[in-house]
Design an enzyme around this catalytic site. Structure first.
Site, PDB file in Angstrom:
ATOM      1  N   CYS A 191       0.817  -1.215   0.000  1.00  0.00           N
ATOM      2  CA  CYS A 191       0.000   0.000   0.000  1.00  0.00           C
ATOM      3  C   CYS A 191       0.851   1.265   0.000  1.00  0.00           C
ATOM      4  CB  CYS A 191      -0.939  -0.013   1.208  1.00  0.00           C
ATOM      5  SG  CYS A 191      -1.992   1.449   1.277  1.00  0.00           S
ATOM      6  N   CYS A 239      -0.667   4.133   2.063  1.00  0.00           N
ATOM      7  CA  CYS A 239      -0.466   4.018   3.510  1.00  0.00           C
ATOM      8  C   CYS A 239       0.987   4.297   3.890  1.00  0.00           C
ATOM      9  CB  CYS A 239      -0.805   2.610   4.006  1.00  0.00           C
ATOM     10  SG  CYS A 239      -2.219   1.847   3.223  1.00  0.00           S
ATOM     11  N   ASP A 240       1.920   3.775   3.117  1.00  0.00           N
ATOM     12  CA  ASP A 240       3.316   3.736   3.566  1.00  0.00           C
ATOM     13  C   ASP A 240       4.285   4.599   2.759  1.00  0.00           C
ATOM     14  OD1 ASP A 240       2.495   1.884   5.442  1.00  0.00           O
ATOM     15  OD2 ASP A 240       2.883   0.179   4.131  1.00  0.00           O
TER      16      ASP A 240
END
Ligand code: NAP
Length: 308
Positions: free
Chosen positions: A132, A135-136
């Site tokens: 992701c 997200c990261d």
């Protein structure tokens, strides 16, 4: 006993929630391990009708959730690990908890596929391997990263990562991208993205702290082996449907997808059990098609409950 339970809170689940709530069925929507589903890990959704400027996946799912709740849908956290649909009353189990319903809409979605190579699990989540970018991505500011895959997801992840990272290497096992033309062209043209064709990733290599430092890659045409230094390894090679609780209960295809029946494409072999979204669709797999299936499943369920 519940009238209708919807398993899943992605586009399919919440759309089914909106329709069944507006039909006064007082639906219970069960939220599993990824509230809001896959769109919550997408940066910008550009192709959902009605949003000419695009919309970020998290906001879109938040709006769907609010819309379902506004009409009376209830959302509860319960990961369903087992079902028993053998009787007239459908039984759903979340650990020791048992929930009963007259009708069920399965909208459990799909989860990212992993490569199954050495180092992947060991460094997954926090140590450099992730699925992701949304997200990261920000953790890899000014660093070199790799994205593995050749579809829309891989291109989207690579393009998103260019916002933070120094260099993004897209590693694909063939010599052309599967992604839609617009995404492929953007990716190929981007100055921060380097394409590595015909390449299979064989291992994620750790540094002395156990965090990713490089991947080992083999050229699938020449058999030549090389290492690419990277702090982040973003895997974007498709998805597997979340259907394990239904194994042996409903028919699954060879890849684990639920098989819809009939013209509506949302019925199953069992009365009162419907499917919607990516858990039953390996062809279109779009937010809008999942929402469409959620709507269809809700209407079918509503008609079936009215008959009973
Ligand atoms: P996908 O289209 O199935 O692409 C998966 C990619 O991963 C393919 O390039 C495939 O290679 C590669 N791959 C699969 N298994 C592999 C393995 N074991 N090792 C190495 N590579 C492997 O999946 P996706 O990109 O997640 O997209 C899924 C659906 O969502 C598609 O319909 C897509 O259009 C849609 N989507 C749309 C958007 C958007 O419009 N903004 C964004 C994301 C996704 P091969 O090409 O060789 O098969």
């Amino acid at each position: 006993m519940e009238n209708i339970i919807i398993i899943g809170t992605g586009c399919a689940g919440f759309t089914a929630g909106i329709y069944t709530a507006r039909a006064n069925l007082n639906p219970l929507i069960l939220e599993g391990k990824q509230p809001g589903g896959q769109l919550t890990t997408t940066s910008e959704v550009e192709n959902f009708p009605g949003f000419p400027e695009g919309v970020d996946g998290f906001s879109l799912m938040d709006q769907l959730r609010r819309q379902a709740i506004k009409f009376g849908a209830r959302v509860e956290n319960a990961f369903i690990d087992r079902v028993d649909f053998s009787g007239e009353t459908k039984l759903l189990f979340s650990g020791d908890k048992k929930i009963e319903a007259k009708a069920v809409i399965i909208a459990t979605g799909a989860a990212p596929r992993l490569l199954g190579i050495p180092g992947e699990q060991e460094m997954y989540g926090g140590k450099g391997v992730t699925t992701c970018a949304t997200c990261d991505g920000a953790f890899y500011r000014d660093m070199d990263v790799v994205v593995i895959g050749g579809g829309d997801s891989a291109c989207e992840e690579a393009l998103f990562l260019t916002r933070f990272c120094k260099k993004v290497t897209l590693v694909h096992r063939r010599d052309e991208l599967r992604a839609s033309r617009i995404m492929a062209e953007r990716t190929i043209a981007h100055e921060k993205i380097e394409l590595l064709w015909d390449s299979g990733v064989e291992e994620v290599l750790p540094d002395e702290d156990g965090k990713a430092r490089a991947i080992k890659v083999r050229n699938l045409k020449t058999n030549e082996e090389s290492e690419i230094s990277c702090k982040g390894v973003f895997i974007a090679i498709g998805h597997v449907p979340n259907t394990s609780p239904f194994q042996g209960v409903l028919e699954l295809d060879e890849n684990g997808y639920l098989i819809p029946r009939g013209k509506s494409m949302v019925k199953t072999d069992l009365d009162g059990v419907y499917v919607a979204g990516d858990c039953a669709d390996h062809v279109y797999r779009q937010a809008i098609t999942a929402a469409g299936m959620g709507c269809q499943a809700a209407i079918e369920a509503e008609r079936w409950l009215a008959e009973g």
